[in-house]
Design an enzyme around this catalytic site. Structure first.
Site, short mmCIF file in Angstrom:
data_model
loop_
_atom_site.label_atom_id
_atom_site.label_comp_id
_atom_site.label_asym_id
_atom_site.label_seq_id
_atom_site.Cartn_x
_atom_site.Cartn_y
_atom_site.Cartn_z
N ASP A 69 6.15 -3.39 10.47
CA ASP A 69 5.94 -5.05 10.95
C ASP A 69 4.82 -5.36 10.04
O ASP A 69 3.74 -4.85 10.10
CB ASP A 69 4.55 -5.05 12.28
N ASP A 85 3.74 6.07 -10.68
CA ASP A 85 4.55 7.36 -9.88
C ASP A 85 4.67 8.34 -11.15
O ASP A 85 4.81 8.24 -12.26
CB ASP A 85 5.56 6.39 -9.27
#
Length: 677
Positions: free
Chosen positions: A236, A361
């Site tokens: 959500d 990353d």
């Protein structure tokens, strides 16, 4: 105060408050109080009856050494004094090498700091907080010997989440407080609790000399097969936005930006790492594509709005290369997000106004060749060869470029610092060959240095080793973590109101529960299910592991319990780990005794085949046996609600769209499910 090996730490004055700035002529208003200074070897300079550290040992107070100036001015001055090699080194984010005892290899660290000019590192050192703090202090002492005395920034992956071990009765003394995974915090849904968690972790990190959290994950769990869901706040986006903001405010000690008490947070993975093609992980070559069949990019950007509201210090883009992604009527280049100028500059910098550090990353500059691209063979596996021997590299979409060309493309895209490397040679070459403007490099290094100034590391880089063990994992912190472990559990089924369970004096069969802990609840333990009056089973989410690749823990097949002992998957055969648990569940079911199952959900598992085989079904996201038994026996209540829906079948998983939330047909349990007793 003596911290280590007889080296004396010099402490002068009180921490300044209300420090004034400098006008354009370099003159100062009357300062308030002397700043607190710490040094092991650096001399001090006295100016206007105030003390300053002589970081470059030249006997002159330079603007970057003047704690009366603001962090931006100090950073700009420092960068103006740095060589190309020093600037390039600052743009590397290395890994601290550990020796065979798990302590910092100081010889390796000295080479990285003194000769490669690297001053940001991730630490994976674990164990005694006194050792961690002592070694981090030793790293800062090494940094004092560098030409400009630039202190080290030390980062870490998350350290505060519970790992179930049925052979341990408690968390090891001196370890960090152990909380449920962020999914568990999402199950509770309490932003104030998440902020408290971040605040406690912040205190523990800073106590041992860690300054940067390579978290939180603002990614969304819209693709149930993706292997990194357990680090998210669920699917959500509004809940994730709220909790991401609270997490950062806890770690950074408020929403005012970085302070001397802050831990830098690195929100990841921009622009949302969840919608991986078929859920495959982009650490692996076969999982490098990120897809948007529902054209739902904007849904995945919402959690980052919470990060920006909290003034997050750093952002990390993901490995994946977007396929068929349109933004502002333009097709986004099909390259990894770390190389994507449309995303990092156009979206992150320009649309969201982000001014902090963009950290790549790990491994995006390296190539994936040989066994990295093909995987090790079954014969290698049989011979005990590790897939890590294949090496790793995640330069997706730019595989045809040289390493130096990748550096240039990443910096042009917006990368300020490269994760997982101390090799700045290609960046140095690109600068010297004028492939990158020095102004671009200076802007990146200034952002990195400014964060060090804002954290107060130039004045106070050391920590009190004697205090580390009293702060890290103290009883007050752990009590709050234990409460979160209990609250985060979700009761999904409670047939015939079997919970809370009266267990005193009952013969109980346990699976993956510590016997000593269970006996303290008055349980009479038996060795086999046939002897039992009650069964309590703890099981992990079933998954399939591909052993041929370094990051092989991915889901090629079913996510649920079924009757197969082994699931065979195309050319990449995987090992199904849920089968033994399922066989036990069926065995207990046939005995027709009250059964309670607690399943660790690190992703949205398919639980259809066990729902009819248990009376009570609990879900946890990292909880001790004591926390689980407290809920089972009614001492505490499970308050959690599912942060993602649980699909009812593998076919439903196959039919859902990777980038769309709660779109599984006829889910077994809907988003937000949870019985409140």
């Amino acid at each position: 105060m003596v911290l280590k090996k007889g080296l004396t730490l010099i402490i002068i004055g009180l921490l300044s408050t209300g420090l004034t700035g400098c006008d354009n002529n370099g003159s100062h208003d009357t300062p308030t109080k002397q700043a607190e200074l710490e040094s092991r070897t650096l001399p001090l300079i006295t100016v206007d009856n105030l003390k300053f550290k002589d970081m470059n040992n030249n006997g002159t107070l330079e603007p970057f050494e003047d704690w009366r100036l603001d962090s931006a001015k100090r950073a700009r001055d420092l960068v103006s004094r740095m060589t190309v090699d020093e600037k390039a080194g600052a743009m590397m984010h290395g890994t601290i090498t550990l020796d065979t005892a798990g302590r910092v290899d100081m010889s390796a660290a000295e080479a990285d700091i003194d000769r490669k000019f690297v001053n940001t590192f991730i630490t994976r050192m674990a164990g005694n907080p006194e050792y961690i703090s002592a070694d981090n202090n030793a790293l800062q002492a090494l940094a004092e010997h560098s030409r400009l005395g630039i202190p080290v920034t030390i980062s870490t992956d998350p350290r505060n989440h519970f790992v179930n071990d049925p052979n341990a009765t408690s968390v090891a003394a001196g370890s960090f407080s152990q909380w449920p995974e962020t999914l568990g915090l999402a199950a509770i849904g309490d932003a104030s609790l998440v902020k408290t968690f971040g605040d406690i972790a912040r205190q523990e990190y800073r106590a041992v000399g860690i300054h940067m959290a390579l978290s939180p994950q603002a990614d969304l769990a819209t693709e149930p097969r993706w292997g990194r869901i357990n680090g998210t706040f669920g699917e959500d986006n509004q809940l994730a936005k709220k909790l991401v903001q609270a997490y950062i405010e806890g770690f950074q000690d408020g929403d005012r930006g970085l302070l001397p008490t802050s831990v830098i947070t690195v929100v990841k993975h921009f622009a949302g790492g969840g919608p991986q093609l078929d859920g495959l992980d982009p650490h692996n070559i076969y999982g490098k594509e990120q897809v948007y069949p529902g054209e739902n990019l904007e849904y995945h950007l919402v959690p980052f709005e919470g990060a920006f509201a909290a003034r997050v210090a750093s952002v990390m883009p993901y490995y994946g290369q977007p396929v068929g992604l349109w933004y502002k009527d333009q097709l986004i280049e099909k390259v990894g997000f770390g190389f994507n100028q449309q995303v990092l500059t156009g979206m992150l910098r320009e649309r969201f106004g982000f001014t902090g550090v963009i950290l790549s990353d790990w491994g995006i500059l390296e190539s994936c060749e040989g066994k990295c691209s093909t995987g090790i063979s079954d014969a290698d596996i049989a011979a005990g060869v590790s897939p890590w021997t294949a090496g790793t590299g995640m330069s997706w979409g730019v595989e045809n470029l040289s390493r130096q060309q990748r550096v240039v493309k990443a910096v042009e895209a917006g990368i300020d610092q490269f994760g997982g490397t101390t090799d700045a040679s290609d960046l140095i070459a690109a600068i010297n060959q004028q492939q990158l403007p020095i102004a671009t490099i200076d802007a990146s290094v200034t952002r990195i240095m400014q964060q060090k100034f804002e954290l107060g590391l130039f004045e106070k880089p050391y920590v009190d080793e004697s205090q580390a063990a009293t702060i890290v994992g103290n009883s007050k912190f752990q009590q709050q973590a234990d409460d979160a472990q209990r609250r985060s559990q979700i009761l999904l089924q409670n047939n015939n109101s079997v919970l809370p369970l009266s267990v005193s004096g009952k013969k109980v069969f346990l699976h993956n529960v510590n016997a000593t802990v269970a006996e303290s609840y008055g349980l009479e333990l038996v060795a086999t299910p046939e002897e039992a009056e009650i069964a309590i089973l703890r099981v992990d989410t079933p998954h399939q592991n591909d052993p041929h690749y370094p990051f092989g823990s991915v889901n090629f097949g079913q996510l649920g319990f079924d009757d197969a002992d082994t699931v065979v998957l195309d050319a990449k055969a995987g090992i199904y780990s849920g089968s033994e648990d399922y066989q036990l569940i069926k065995q207990v079911k046939d005995l027709n005794i009250p059964t309670v199952i607690s399943v660790y959900l690190d992703r949205p598992a398919i639980l259809t085949n066990i729902l009819d085989k248990t009376d009570a079904l609990l879900a946890n996201f990292g909880a001790s046996d004591r926390a689980v038994l407290d809920v089972i026996t009614g001492k505490s209540k499970a308050q959690g609600k599912l942060p993602f829906e649980l699909p009812s079948s593998w076919q439903a998983v196959l039919e859902q769209k990777e980038d769309v939330a709660h779109d599984s047909a006829d889910p077994l349990f809907s988003l937000g499910a949870g019985i409140q007793l």
